[in-house]
Scaffold this active site. Sequence first.
Site, PDB file in Angstrom:
ATOM      1  N   SER A 235       0.821  -1.217   0.000  1.00 50.01           N
ATOM      2  CA  SER A 235       0.000   0.000   0.000  1.00 50.01           C
ATOM      3  C   SER A 235       0.854   1.267   0.000  1.00 50.01           C
ATOM      4  O   SER A 235       2.022   1.265   0.382  1.00 50.01           O
ATOM      5  CB  SER A 235      -0.914   0.018   1.231  1.00 50.01           C
ATOM      6  OG  SER A 235      -1.660  -1.175   1.315  1.00 50.01           O
TER       7      SER A 235
HETATM    8  N1  SAH Z   1      -0.702  -4.999   3.819  1.00 51.51           N
HETATM    9  C1  SAH Z   1       0.037  -5.334   2.618  1.00 51.51           C
HETATM   10  C2  SAH Z   1      -0.724  -4.932   1.357  1.00 51.51           C
HETATM   11  C3  SAH Z   1      -1.397  -6.110   0.855  1.00 51.51           C
HETATM   12  S1  SAH Z   1      -2.391  -6.008  -0.582  1.00 51.51           S
HETATM   13  C4  SAH Z   1       1.439  -4.781   2.642  1.00 51.51           C
HETATM   14  O1  SAH Z   1       1.795  -4.065   3.586  1.00 51.51           O
HETATM   15  O2  SAH Z   1       2.200  -5.098   1.715  1.00 51.51           O
HETATM   16  C5  SAH Z   1      -3.749  -6.975   0.026  1.00 51.51           C
HETATM   17  C6  SAH Z   1      -3.461  -8.418   0.284  1.00 51.51           C
HETATM   18  O3  SAH Z   1      -4.658  -8.993   0.774  1.00 51.51           O
HETATM   19  C7  SAH Z   1      -3.049  -9.245  -0.932  1.00 51.51           C
HETATM   20  O4  SAH Z   1      -1.807  -9.828  -0.719  1.00 51.51           O
HETATM   21  C8  SAH Z   1      -4.172 -10.271  -1.054  1.00 51.51           C
HETATM   22  O5  SAH Z   1      -3.715 -11.548  -1.485  1.00 51.51           O
HETATM   23  C9  SAH Z   1      -4.690 -10.333   0.364  1.00 51.51           C
HETATM   24  N2  SAH Z   1      -6.066 -10.817   0.519  1.00 51.51           N
HETATM   25  C10 SAH Z   1      -7.125 -10.629  -0.271  1.00 51.51           C
HETATM   26  N3  SAH Z   1      -8.217 -11.227   0.242  1.00 51.51           N
HETATM   27  C11 SAH Z   1      -7.836 -11.802   1.416  1.00 51.51           C
HETATM   28  C12 SAH Z   1      -8.504 -12.558   2.423  1.00 51.51           C
HETATM   29  N4  SAH Z   1      -9.791 -12.846   2.327  1.00 51.51           N
HETATM   30  N5  SAH Z   1      -7.789 -12.962   3.498  1.00 51.51           N
HETATM   31  C13 SAH Z   1      -6.468 -12.678   3.600  1.00 51.51           C
HETATM   32  N6  SAH Z   1      -5.781 -11.971   2.681  1.00 51.51           N
HETATM   33  C14 SAH Z   1      -6.458 -11.531   1.612  1.00 51.51           C
END
Ligand code: SAH
Length: 225
Positions: free
Chosen positions: A65
Amino acid sequence: MAKVTYSLLEKAKAQLLAELRHDIRDERVLAVMASVPREKFVSDDLRAFAYDNRPLPIGHGQTISQPLIVAMMTEALALKGNEKVLELGTGSGYQAAILAELTARVVTVERIAPLAEGAAAVLAELGYHNVQVHLTDDTLGWPEEAPYEGILVTAAGPDVPPALIEQLAPQGRLVIPVGAHDVQELLLISNSASGLTTKRLGPCRFVPLVGAGGWPTVDSGFPEL
Ligand code: SAH
């Protein structure tokens, strides 16, 4: 690609911190945004952009993000240092590291195995022993360890999933983007004896929350960042 020198990254970081100061008031949050090395959570070819105030691709159609959003979400949790926090969407592990600096325990869940493994490796290398990374299946969140004083969701669904409200502690705070695929609103939901209150923190744009409580699949029309 030319090696990015320490001083160039430091300069970019100083510029980013100056930018964050326009919106972020909590000095503890600003301090950890300065101390956690975001360059460790992106691939080598993106290292030069690690302190740009924007999301960056981390593979598998997902993104780390934007720093301002990470700081805003973290500030909204108003952590005192003794909380157990759940993060949905480990991704690169960067947001989990930021949280781990500010609170006692972080449980973070991810549905894409290589991302969960990569994040766990970086977090261990950097010495974040208070973070547990779990691979999830169809269950939303991590009910085994509930309740959580803070829940932070870094992927967007169409609504606030009741399953997450159930994992929130009596005085807990939930920060979650909710809305359509292309734009969402960042919500802060606070739990108290008199019930739940919702505060709107502003527009945002996240990758989709997939599965229960989110979107059934990654929609083909969703733009890759
Ligand atoms: N917080 C992260 C950004 C992640 S982007 C960072 O600091 O890099 C969002 C992430 O959520 C993705 O990797 C995606 O695979 C995950 N995601 C999507 N749906 C999800 C779910 N139901 N449970 C867990 N993770 C999920």
